[in-house]
Write a protein that holds these residues in place. Structure first.
Motif, PDB file in Angstrom:
ATOM      1  N   VAL A 757      13.238 -18.257  -6.148  1.00  0.00           N
ATOM      2  CA  VAL A 757      14.308 -17.666  -5.748  1.00  0.00           C
ATOM      3  C   VAL A 757      14.741 -17.622  -4.285  1.00  0.00           C
ATOM      4  CG1 VAL A 757      15.153 -15.148  -5.786  1.00  0.00           C
ATOM      5  CG2 VAL A 757      14.085 -16.120  -7.736  1.00  0.00           C
ATOM      6  N   THR A 758      15.704 -17.762  -3.756  1.00  0.00           N
ATOM      7  CA  THR A 758      15.994 -18.105  -2.371  1.00  0.00           C
ATOM      8  C   THR A 758      16.634 -16.875  -1.955  1.00  0.00           C
ATOM      9  OG1 THR A 758      18.319 -18.997  -2.762  1.00  0.00           O
ATOM     10  CG2 THR A 758      16.302 -20.522  -2.604  1.00  0.00           C
ATOM     11  N   SER A 759      16.949 -15.836  -2.464  1.00  0.00           N
ATOM     12  CA  SER A 759      17.427 -14.328  -1.716  1.00  0.00           C
ATOM     13  C   SER A 759      16.447 -13.758  -1.085  1.00  0.00           C
ATOM     14  CB  SER A 759      18.146 -13.655  -2.972  1.00  0.00           C
ATOM     15  OG  SER A 759      17.272 -13.270  -4.013  1.00  0.00           O
ATOM     16  N   PRO A 760      16.865 -13.044  -0.074  1.00  0.00           N
ATOM     17  CA  PRO A 760      15.807 -12.440   0.525  1.00  0.00           C
ATOM     18  C   PRO A 760      15.180 -11.362  -0.045  1.00  0.00           C
ATOM     19  CG  PRO A 760      18.091 -11.434   1.517  1.00  0.00           C
ATOM     20  CD  PRO A 760      18.168 -12.757   0.360  1.00  0.00           C
ATOM     21  N   VAL A 761      13.701 -10.996   0.505  1.00  0.00           N
ATOM     22  CA  VAL A 761      12.840 -10.109  -0.215  1.00  0.00           C
ATOM     23  C   VAL A 761      13.145  -8.504   0.516  1.00  0.00           C
ATOM     24  CG1 VAL A 761      10.992 -10.612   1.234  1.00  0.00           C
ATOM     25  CG2 VAL A 761      10.538  -9.256  -0.935  1.00  0.00           C
ATOM     26  N   ALA A 762      13.059  -7.608  -0.019  1.00  0.00           N
ATOM     27  CA  ALA A 762      13.239  -6.291   0.650  1.00  0.00           C
ATOM     28  C   ALA A 762      11.776  -5.453   0.367  1.00  0.00           C
ATOM     29  CB  ALA A 762      14.286  -5.465   0.043  1.00  0.00           C
ATOM     30  N   TYR A 763      11.203  -4.940   1.449  1.00  0.00           N
ATOM     31  CA  TYR A 763       9.938  -4.070   1.430  1.00  0.00           C
ATOM     32  C   TYR A 763      10.371  -2.747   1.389  1.00  0.00           C
ATOM     33  CZ  TYR A 763       7.663  -8.787   2.037  1.00  0.00           C
ATOM     34  OH  TYR A 763       7.353 -10.130   2.031  1.00  0.00           O
ATOM     35  N   THR A 764       9.575  -1.972   0.762  1.00  0.00           N
ATOM     36  CA  THR A 764       9.533  -0.398   0.999  1.00  0.00           C
ATOM     37  C   THR A 764       8.157   0.104   0.869  1.00  0.00           C
ATOM     38  OG1 THR A 764      10.531   1.479   0.457  1.00  0.00           O
ATOM     39  CG2 THR A 764      10.160  -0.068  -1.439  1.00  0.00           C
ATOM     40  N   ASP A 765       7.781   1.124   1.480  1.00  0.00           N
ATOM     41  CA  ASP A 765       6.440   1.740   1.177  1.00  0.00           C
ATOM     42  C   ASP A 765       6.428   2.846   0.406  1.00  0.00           C
ATOM     43  OD1 ASP A 765       5.515  -0.663   2.494  1.00  0.00           O
ATOM     44  OD2 ASP A 765       5.234   0.523   4.407  1.00  0.00           O
ATOM     45  N   ILE A 766       5.548   3.434  -0.225  1.00  0.00           N
ATOM     46  CA  ILE A 766       5.414   4.652  -0.766  1.00  0.00           C
ATOM     47  C   ILE A 766       3.847   5.203  -0.872  1.00  0.00           C
ATOM     48  CG2 ILE A 766       7.162   4.563  -2.202  1.00  0.00           C
ATOM     49  CD1 ILE A 766       5.060   3.936  -4.469  1.00  0.00           C
ATOM     50  N   ALA A 767       3.603   6.348  -0.369  1.00  0.00           N
ATOM     51  CA  ALA A 767       2.436   6.946  -0.539  1.00  0.00           C
ATOM     52  C   ALA A 767       2.305   7.869  -1.551  1.00  0.00           C
ATOM     53  CB  ALA A 767       2.107   7.728   0.931  1.00  0.00           C
ATOM     54  N   LEU A 768       1.305   7.915  -2.378  1.00  0.00           N
ATOM     55  CA  LEU A 768       1.010   8.926  -3.548  1.00  0.00           C
ATOM     56  C   LEU A 768      -0.080   9.608  -3.501  1.00  0.00           C
ATOM     57  CD1 LEU A 768       2.633   6.581  -6.461  1.00  0.00           C
ATOM     58  CD2 LEU A 768       3.861   8.074  -5.004  1.00  0.00           C
ATOM     59  N   VAL A 769      -0.154  10.894  -3.773  1.00  0.00           N
ATOM     60  CA  VAL A 769      -1.233  11.759  -3.683  1.00  0.00           C
ATOM     61  C   VAL A 769      -1.726  11.883  -5.176  1.00  0.00           C
ATOM     62  CG1 VAL A 769      -2.200  13.947  -3.118  1.00  0.00           C
ATOM     63  CG2 VAL A 769      -0.407  12.850  -1.548  1.00  0.00           C
ATOM     64  N   VAL A 770      -2.801  11.706  -5.672  1.00  0.00           N
ATOM     65  CA  VAL A 770      -3.239  11.971  -6.641  1.00  0.00           C
ATOM     66  C   VAL A 770      -4.822  12.333  -6.800  1.00  0.00           C
ATOM     67  CG1 VAL A 770      -2.058   9.985  -7.941  1.00  0.00           C
ATOM     68  CG2 VAL A 770      -4.532   9.510  -6.987  1.00  0.00           C
ATOM     69  N   THR A 771      -5.260  12.949  -7.892  1.00  0.00           N
ATOM     70  CA  THR A 771      -6.683  13.470  -7.701  1.00  0.00           C
ATOM     71  C   THR A 771      -7.610  12.333  -7.567  1.00  0.00           C
ATOM     72  OG1 THR A 771      -6.794  13.327 -10.183  1.00  0.00           O
ATOM     73  CG2 THR A 771      -5.934  15.518  -9.428  1.00  0.00           C
ATOM     74  N   GLU A 772      -8.688  12.923  -7.093  1.00  0.00           N
ATOM     75  CA  GLU A 772      -9.855  11.937  -6.696  1.00  0.00           C
ATOM     76  C   GLU A 772     -10.373  11.055  -7.961  1.00  0.00           C
ATOM     77  OE1 GLU A 772     -11.796   9.489  -4.248  1.00  0.00           O
ATOM     78  OE2 GLU A 772     -10.966  11.501  -3.568  1.00  0.00           O
ATOM     79  N   ALA A 773     -10.310  11.434  -9.267  1.00  0.00           N
ATOM     80  CA  ALA A 773     -10.712  10.784 -10.450  1.00  0.00           C
ATOM     81  C   ALA A 773      -9.750   9.822 -10.751  1.00  0.00           C
ATOM     82  CB  ALA A 773     -10.990  11.783 -11.350  1.00  0.00           C
ATOM     83  N   THR A 774      -8.531   9.934 -10.366  1.00  0.00           N
ATOM     84  CA  THR A 774      -7.505   8.915 -10.914  1.00  0.00           C
ATOM     85  C   THR A 774      -7.637   7.622 -10.482  1.00  0.00           C
ATOM     86  OG1 THR A 774      -5.761  10.858 -10.763  1.00  0.00           O
ATOM     87  CG2 THR A 774      -5.006   8.399 -10.963  1.00  0.00           C
TER      88      THR A 774
END
Length: 851
Positions: A757-774
Motif C-alpha cells: 500500500v502506497t497511501s500515507p499512514v495516519a497516526y493517533t494516540d490514545i490513553a486508556l485507564v483500566v484497573t490494575e488487574a486488567t
C-alpha cells in the motif's frame, strides 16, 4: 583374523606363485576387507649354528655368561667358527641354534636393532644366539631356541638344519600373513577353514573341507562316555543354551611336552602366544576349524558335567584370576551340577585348569547359543577368542571333528592314549531351514541379470542344498556353518557377492521432482534460523529423566509419573522415563556450561516429548521376519503415545554483555517473551499473551501464549526460585517452552504475501485507564476489534500509575496506525476510527479515556 599364507595353502589350492597381496585382493572380491599384510621384521643373516664349545664365565655381578664358538658354515664368509657371548644356559655342545650375524636386524620395543660385533664381558661378540622373543616368535626369553629340540620328530625339517643354512624359512619367518576384517554376520571366517572356502569362491581354487575327513575319523559316541547333562533351556528364546556337547578323554598325557615348532609358528603368525601343549593344541584347532575347545584336568572333575544357568549368588574364579559374581542368565559348566567350573563359551575356571601335575585331560567341544555367550562376555567385560566366535555363530555339526583333531595332536605330541569312551550329548538336533527363493528374485532385487542356472550353481558352491530344478521357486537349505542365511534377501546377497559386486551396473536413480521440504520442515528451520540469528545456540539433549527431575521442576511426582512413558530397557536406572518437557532436560546443558565457565548462556532445543493422556499400553510383538497383520499393526500404533515436538529456550546470565562500553543487562522475562514473539512473527502466527503461573515458572513473571481459538502455544517467563535452587541454576534464569506442532498447524493457513500500500499512514494516540488487574493484552485486543480493518498496527508505548490515574488503576498509552489501501484518510475519518476503538475498549474491559 590373521591368516598365515602357508597355513591357508594346506586347506585350499593357492598357487605357489601367489603373494599375500594377491591373496588379499582375491578375498576383497568376496567381501573380506584387507586389514594388513605382515611379514617378519627380522632381517638376515640369521643362520643355523652348531655349538662347538661353551665356556661358562662367572662375573663379578653374580651372573654367569657363556663364551661360545659356533659353526656357521660359510655364512660368515670365512668358514671359521663364530665367537659369541650368550647369557642363556639351556643348550649344550653339539646343539643346533639360530645365530644372527653382524648386519642382521631384530625387532625390539624401541624399534629395529642392527646387530654388530661389540665388546662385552671382556670378549668381542660377533653376533647373537637368539631366543623366541628376539625373533618375534613368542614371549619366551628364558632361554635360546634349540632347533634340534624344537623340531624333534620332524625328520624333514631336521634334514634342513645344516650349519650356515638360512634359518628364517625354517622358522617360518619368511612367510606372509594376511589380516582380514570379518563382519559380524560371517563368523565362519574366524577360521582358516572359512577363509580358505572364501578364497575358493573368489578364485575357483580347489577346496576340500578339512572337517569332512576328521568327522569321518571321529568315533561314534559310546554308552560309557563321560557323563554330561544339558539341563538348561532359554524360556525367552525357546532354544537350548547348549545344543550339543562332545567330550573326549586323553589319559597319560605329558603336559610338559614341548609344543611342536610348526604349531608355535602358526599360532604366532595368527596373533596368539604359545603357552603349553594342551592350550596350544586347542587354540590351533580353534584357529584352523573355527570350533573353540576347552581342556579340563580330568582328576579335578567329579563324576559328571552339568550345563545349566547360574544360580543367584554363585561365584567362580576364572582363569585370569578374577573372582566373578555370576548372573542367572550366564550359562555355566558345572561339576556335577553344583560347582561352576567355567563360564560356557567365554572362559574356564581356575579350579579345573591344566597344571604341571595333570596327566588325564578332558577335551570339551560344544555348541552354545550365540546370544547367551555374547551377553555373558559383555556382562563380565571378558571378551575372549572363544566368545568372539560363539557370539557370531559356530557350525553346530563341527564339534566331533574338532575334538578328533585335538585328540590326535595331543596323543602324537604329548603321548598318552585316547579313552575309547566317547560322549556326544545332543539336546537339540540341528535342522537346516528351508528358504523359498523365486529363481528370478536375485535379478529383480539387485537389478543385474542372473540366470536361474547361475543362481543354483552359486548357492550350491556355498554349500546350500537347492531343490526345485525347473520350477519357478527354489527350495534352499543353507549349510550348517552359515547361521546368517535366514531369508531370501540373504541368499540374494550371497549370489551377488559370489558372482561379483563389480558386475552390478552403476545406475543413478532418477529422483522425483518438485517435492522439496514439507511445511513442518520449513517451519522448524525458520524457528532455528530466527533464534540462531539472535545469538542462541541449538543443542540436543538425551530425552530421559527420572522422578527426581519431576520433583525438582516443581511438579507433583505422582501426577507427572502418571503422564510419563516408562522406558522398557533404560540406558540408566536413574533415568527410566521419557521426558514430558524439553526444559526438564535442557537444564543439564545449562548446568554443564555454567560449571565450565560460560556464565552467559542462551540455548534452544527442538525436541520430542511424550505425555500420556491415558495409562500406558503394552504393544504386541511379532517374531523377527514376520510382517504383522493389520490388527496387530493397529494395536502397535495405538500403544505408541503421541510425541509432539516442543521448542525449549533457556537464558541465564547477561543478555546484553558488559564491557568497556558500559554495564550489561541480565536476561529477564521480557527477553524470553520477545524471543517467542519473534518466532511467532516469523511464522505469521498471531497469539494472545496473558499472565499465567504454571510450574516451573514464577507466578506473576510468566506469559501464556494462546491462539484465537484458545489453543495453547506455550509459556515464557522466569523460572520459579524453588526450581532454580533445586536444580542449581543461576538465579533469575528465564525460559520458554512452545508446542511446535501447534505452530506448524497454525502457520499453514497464514498469508504469505500482502499487497503493498502506497497511501500515507495516519497516526493517533490514545490513553486508556483500566484497573490494575486488567491485562494489557485484553485492552489491545479490544482496541483492535473496535478500530476496524483500516488499523495497520497498534503498540503500547507507555504505562502510567499515579494520582491522575487513580488508586488501583493504570493508564495504558497506545499508538494506532491507520492506512486505507486506495485513499488518504482525513482527520475526521481517523478520529472516528479512534473513537470506535475507545468505545470497544470501554465496552470490553471498562476502559476510560484519559484526558
Amino acid at each position: 583374523m590373521r591368516v598365515p599364507v602357508d597355513w591357508l595353502r594346506e586347506y585350499v589350492a593357492v598357487p605357489a606363485e601367489s603373494t599375500g597381496v594377491e591373496i588379499a585382493a582375491a578375498l576383497v572380491k568376496v567381501g573380506l576387507e584387507e586389514e594388513g599384510l605382515y611379514t617378519s621384521e627380522v632381517q638376515g643373516p640369521v643362520v643355523v649354528g652348531r655349538v662347538l664349545t661353551r665356556e661358562p664365565e662367572p662375573q663379578k655381578n653374580g651372573k654367569t655368561i657363556n663364551w661360545c664358538s659356533i659353526d656357521v658354515g660359510e655364512a660368515n664368509g670365512t668358514g671359521e667358527p663364530q665367537w659369541v657371548v650368550c647369557g642363556a644356559h639351556n643348550f649344550e655342545v653339539g646343539d643346533l641354534v639360530p645365530v644372527i650375524l653382524p648386519g642382521g636386524v631384530l625387532p625390539t620395543a624401541q624399534g629395529p636393532l642392527t646387530v654388530t660385533a661389540r665388546k662385552t664381558y671382556g670378549h668381542l661378540s660377533a653376533g647373537m644366539i637368539c631366543s623366541e622373543r628376539e625373533l618375534g616368535l613368542g614371549e619366551d626369553h628364558d632361554g635360546i631356541i634349540v632347533l634340534t629340540r624344537r623340531f624333534a620328530g620332524d625328520s624333514e625339517t631336521l634334514a634342513r638344519l645344516i650349519p650356515g643354512a638360512d634359518v628364517l624359512p625354517i622358522l617360518g619367518l619368511d612367510r606372509e600373513t594376511v589380516e582380514v576384517n570379518v563382519t559380524p554376520d560371517r563368523g565362519y571366517c574366524f577360521s582358516i577353514r572359512g577363509i580358505a572356502r572364501e578364497y575358493g569362491h573368489a578364485t575357483g581354487a580347489a577346496y576340500v573341507d578339512p572337517a569332512l575327513a576328521l568327522a569321518a575319523a571321529a568315533p561314534a559316541p559310546t554308552a560309557d562316555g563321560y557323563c554330561v547333562r544339558l539341563v538348561e533351556d532359554d524360556p525367552i528364546r525357546g532354544r537350548a543354551g547348549c545344543s550339543r556337547y562332545v567330550a573326549r578323554i586323553v589319559r597319560g598325557l605329558d603336559v610338559s611336552a614341548p609344543t611342536p615348532g610348526w604349531i608355535k609358528t602358526r599360532l604366532t603368525e595368527a596373533g596368539m602366544r604359545p603357552i603349553s601343549l594342551p592350550v596350544d593344541v586347542t587354540n590351533y584347532v580353534m584357529l584352523g576349524l573355527g570350533q573353540p575347545l576347552h581342556a579340563f584336568d580330568l582328576h579335578r572333575l567329579g563324576e559328571s558335567i552339568v550345563v545349566r544357568r547360574a544360580r543367584a549368588g554363585e561365584r567362580m574364579t576364572t582363569l585370569d584370576g578374577a573372582d566373578r559374581a555370576l548372573d542367572p542368565q550366564d550359562l555355566v559348566i558345572t561339576d556335577g551340577g553344583e560347582t561352576p567350573i567355567a563360564i560356557a563359551g567365554v572362559m574356564g575356571g581356575e579350579s579345573t585348569e591344566i597344571s604341571a601335575t595333570t596327566t588325564d585331560v578332558l577335551i570339551e567341544a560344544a555348541h552354545f547359543d550365540a546370544v547367551t555367550i555374547a551377553r555373558s562376555a559383555r556382562r563380565h567385560k571378558l571378551p575372549s577368542e572363544a566368545s568372539r566366535r560363539f557370539e557370531r555363530g559356530v557350525d553346530p555339526l563341527l564339534a566331533p571333528a574338532a575334538a578328533e583333531l585335538a585328540v590326535q595332536l595331543l596323543v602324537h605330541y604329548g603321548g598318552g592314549t585316547v579313552d575309547p569312551a566317547v560322549t556326544d550329548t545332543i539336546e537339540q538336533e540341528w535342522v537346516a531351514p528351508v528358504i523359498p527363493l523365486d529363481a528370478d528374485y536375485p535379478s529383480r532385487l539387485v537389478g543385474a541379470p542372473y540366470a536361474a542356472s547361475d543362481v543354483r550353481r552359486i548357492l550350491t558352491e556355498l554349500g546350500c542344498t537347492v531343490d526345485g530344478a525347473g520350477e519357478a521357486t527354489l527350495r534352499v537349505s543353507p549349510p550348517s556353518w552359515r547361521p546368517d542365511l535366514l531369508t531370501a534377501p540373504d541368499l540374494v546377497e550371497e549370489v551377488a557377492r559370489i558372482d561379483g559386486y563389480d558386475k552390478i551396473p552403476s545406475v543413478l536413480p532418477t529422483p522425483p521432482g518438485g517435492r522439496g521440504l514439507t511445511h513442518g520442515q520449513r517451519t522448524r528451520r525458520i524457528i532455528a534460523d530466527v533464534l540462531a540469528a539472535q545469538g542462541l545456540h541449538e543443542i540436543w539433549g538425551a530425552p530421559f529423566v527420572g522422578d527426581a527431575r519431576h520433583t525438582a521442576m516443581g511438579w507433583d511426582a505422582t501426577q507427572a509419573r502418571a503422564r510419563t512413558v516408562a522406558i522398557a530397557n533404560p540406558l540408566s536406572d536413574e533415568q527410566p522415563l521419557f521426558r514430558i518437557s524439553v526444559l526438564s532436560t535442557m537444564v543439564d546443558a545449562v548446568l554443564r556450561n555454567v560449571a565450565r565457565g560460560s556464565k552467559d548462556v542462551g540455548l534452544f532445543e527442538l525436541g520430542l516429548v511424550a505425555a500420556l493422556d491415558a495409562p500406558q499400553q503394552s504393544a504386541p510383538t511379532e517374531d523377527v521376519g514376520v510382517h504383522p497383520d493389520a490388527e496387530t499393526l493397529a494395536a502397535i500404533r495405538a500403544a505408541v503415545p503421541a510425541q509432539p515436538r516442543h521448542l525449549g529456550i533457556v537464558l541465564a546470565g547477561e543478555r546484553e554483555r558488559s564491557g568497556w562500553w558500559g554495564d550489561g543487562r541480565p536476561a529477564d522475562t521480557g527477553d524470553v517473551i520477545a524471543l517467542v514473539t519473534s518466532v511467532l512473527d516469523a511464522l505469521g502466527v498471531r497469539a494472545e499473551i496473558t499472565a499465567a503461573d504454571p510450574m516451573p515458572f514464577h507466578p506473576g513473571r510468566c506469559a501464556q501464549f494462546t491462539l484465537a481459538d484458545g489453543s495453547l502455544i506455550g509459556h515464557a517467563g522466569e523460572l520459579h526460585p524453588k526450581v532454580t535452587a533445586a536444580l542449581g541454576l543461576p538465579a533469575r534464569t528465564v525460559a520458554a517452552e512452545v508446542d511446535v506442532d501447534v505452530l506448524i498447524a497454525a502457520s499453514k493457513s497464514r498469508a504469505t504475501a500482502r499487497t503493498l500500500v502506497t497511501s500515507p499512514v495516519a497516526y493517533t494516540d490514545i490513553a486508556l485507564v483500566v484497573t490494575e488487574a486488567t491485562p494489557a493484552a485484553g485492552v489491545e485486543a479490544a482496541v483492535r476489534a473496535g478500530a476496524g480493518e483500516l488499523l495497520e498496527s497498534v503498540s503500547l508505548f507507555d504505562i502510567y500509575r499515579g494520582a491522575q490515574a487513580g488508586d488501583g488503576k493504570k493508564s495504558l498509552a497506545y499508538r494506532l496506525a491507520f492506512r486505507a489501501p486506495d485513499r488518504t484518510l482525513t482527520t475526521d475519518q481517523v478520529s472516528a476510527l479512534r473513537d470506535a476503538a475507545v468505545a470497544a475498549a470501554r465496552s470490553a474491559v471498562g476502559a476510560e479515556q484519559r484526558v
